[in-house]
Scaffold this motif. Structure first.
Motif, PDB file in Angstrom:
ATOM      1  N   LEU A   1     -12.618 -37.020  70.756  1.00 44.61           N
ATOM      2  CA  LEU A   1     -13.820 -37.153  71.568  1.00 44.61           C
ATOM      3  C   LEU A   1     -13.480 -37.809  72.893  1.00 44.61           C
ATOM      4  CD1 LEU A   1     -16.191 -38.490  68.780  1.00 44.61           C
ATOM      5  CD2 LEU A   1     -15.993 -36.152  69.597  1.00 44.61           C
ATOM      6  N   ASP A   2     -14.275 -37.498  73.887  1.00 39.07           N
ATOM      7  CA  ASP A   2     -14.118 -38.138  75.193  1.00 39.07           C
ATOM      8  C   ASP A   2     -14.622 -39.571  75.076  1.00 39.07           C
ATOM      9  OD1 ASP A   2     -14.160 -38.985  77.820  1.00 39.07           O
ATOM     10  OD2 ASP A   2     -15.496 -37.395  78.536  1.00 39.07           O
ATOM     11  N   PRO A   3     -13.740 -40.555  75.236  1.00 40.52           N
ATOM     12  CA  PRO A   3     -14.155 -41.950  75.067  1.00 40.52           C
ATOM     13  C   PRO A   3     -15.303 -42.356  75.982  1.00 40.52           C
ATOM     14  CG  PRO A   3     -11.770 -41.792  75.213  1.00 40.52           C
ATOM     15  CD  PRO A   3     -12.308 -40.438  75.526  1.00 40.52           C
ATOM     16  N   GLN A   4     -15.345 -41.825  77.199  1.00 36.81           N
ATOM     17  CA  GLN A   4     -16.426 -42.183  78.120  1.00 36.81           C
ATOM     18  C   GLN A   4     -17.770 -41.669  77.613  1.00 36.81           C
ATOM     19  OE1 GLN A   4     -15.837 -40.869  82.124  1.00 36.81           O
ATOM     20  NE2 GLN A   4     -17.626 -41.956  82.894  1.00 36.81           N
ATOM     21  N   GLN A   5     -17.786 -40.457  77.086  1.00 35.31           N
ATOM     22  CA  GLN A   5     -19.029 -39.916  76.536  1.00 35.31           C
ATOM     23  C   GLN A   5     -19.478 -40.699  75.307  1.00 35.31           C
ATOM     24  OE1 GLN A   5     -18.520 -35.748  75.798  1.00 35.31           O
ATOM     25  NE2 GLN A   5     -18.727 -35.199  77.958  1.00 35.31           N
ATOM     26  N   VAL A   6     -18.518 -41.106  74.485  1.00 37.05           N
ATOM     27  CA  VAL A   6     -18.855 -41.914  73.305  1.00 37.05           C
ATOM     28  C   VAL A   6     -19.480 -43.227  73.748  1.00 37.05           C
ATOM     29  CG1 VAL A   6     -17.916 -43.162  71.320  1.00 37.05           C
ATOM     30  CG2 VAL A   6     -17.100 -40.859  71.825  1.00 37.05           C
ATOM     31  N   ARG A   7     -18.863 -43.905  74.737  1.00 35.45           N
ATOM     32  CA  ARG A   7     -19.402 -45.187  75.213  1.00 35.45           C
ATOM     33  C   ARG A   7     -20.798 -45.007  75.795  1.00 35.45           C
ATOM     34  NH1 ARG A   7     -17.615 -48.733  72.597  1.00 35.45           N
ATOM     35  NH2 ARG A   7     -18.697 -50.209  73.882  1.00 35.45           N
ATOM     36  N   GLN A   8     -21.004 -43.945  76.581  1.00 29.60           N
ATOM     37  CA  GLN A   8     -22.318 -43.699  77.174  1.00 29.60           C
ATOM     38  C   GLN A   8     -23.367 -43.490  76.084  1.00 29.60           C
ATOM     39  OE1 GLN A   8     -21.658 -40.324  79.725  1.00 29.60           O
ATOM     40  NE2 GLN A   8     -20.998 -41.587  81.458  1.00 29.60           N
ATOM     41  N   PHE A   9     -23.010 -42.721  75.076  1.00 34.17           N
ATOM     42  CA  PHE A   9     -23.951 -42.483  73.993  1.00 34.17           C
ATOM     43  C   PHE A   9     -24.256 -43.766  73.237  1.00 34.17           C
ATOM     44  CE2 PHE A   9     -24.910 -41.449  69.552  1.00 34.17           C
ATOM     45  CZ  PHE A   9     -26.049 -40.695  69.748  1.00 34.17           C
ATOM     46  N   LEU A  10     -23.227 -44.567  72.946  1.00 31.69           N
ATOM     47  CA  LEU A  10     -23.439 -45.819  72.227  1.00 31.69           C
ATOM     48  C   LEU A  10     -24.319 -46.769  73.022  1.00 31.69           C
ATOM     49  CD1 LEU A  10     -19.941 -46.485  70.626  1.00 31.69           C
ATOM     50  CD2 LEU A  10     -21.999 -45.578  69.536  1.00 31.69           C
ATOM     51  N   HIS A  11     -24.157 -46.808  74.322  1.00 29.54           N
ATOM     52  CA  HIS A  11     -25.029 -47.655  75.146  1.00 29.54           C
ATOM     53  C   HIS A  11     -26.465 -47.151  75.116  1.00 29.54           C
ATOM     54  CE1 HIS A  11     -22.389 -50.664  76.885  1.00 29.54           C
ATOM     55  NE2 HIS A  11     -21.449 -49.740  76.890  1.00 29.54           N
TER      56      HIS A  11
END
Length: 84
Positions: free
Chosen positions: A34-44
């Motif tokens: 997974l794209d780590p940036q997309q994961v972080r954005q979703f988690l936020h």
């Protein structure tokens, strides 16, 4: 089960900080992941939603207490009026 904990039949309540601070393992070179940036954005986003819901629950709890108090006061006033 961890020693010293009580099993309640459900997982502990999820708080926004749990979502925000969640870490994922990185995948090795040449593997899909997974794209780590997309994961972080979703988690936020999920954390923000949880924070909003927790605030709503707290506000509704306070409103519930206020309404119950008003109902008790009204019932007491009605009982006193009947006795008079």
């Amino acid at each position: 089960m961890n020693q010293g904990t009580v099993y309640t039949g459900r997982p502990p309540r999820l708080h926004p900080r749990h979502v925000r601070d969640r870490q994922f393992a990185t995948v090795g070179f040449g593997r899909r992941g997974l794209d780590p940036q997309q994961v972080r954005q979703f988690l936020h986003r999920v954390a923000w939603e949880l924070a909003s819901l927790h605030q709503d629950v707290a506000r509704l709890g306070d409103e519930n207490v206020r309404i119950k108090r008003a109902l008790r006061d009204w019932q007491s006033a009605q009982a006193q009026r009947r006795m008079s």
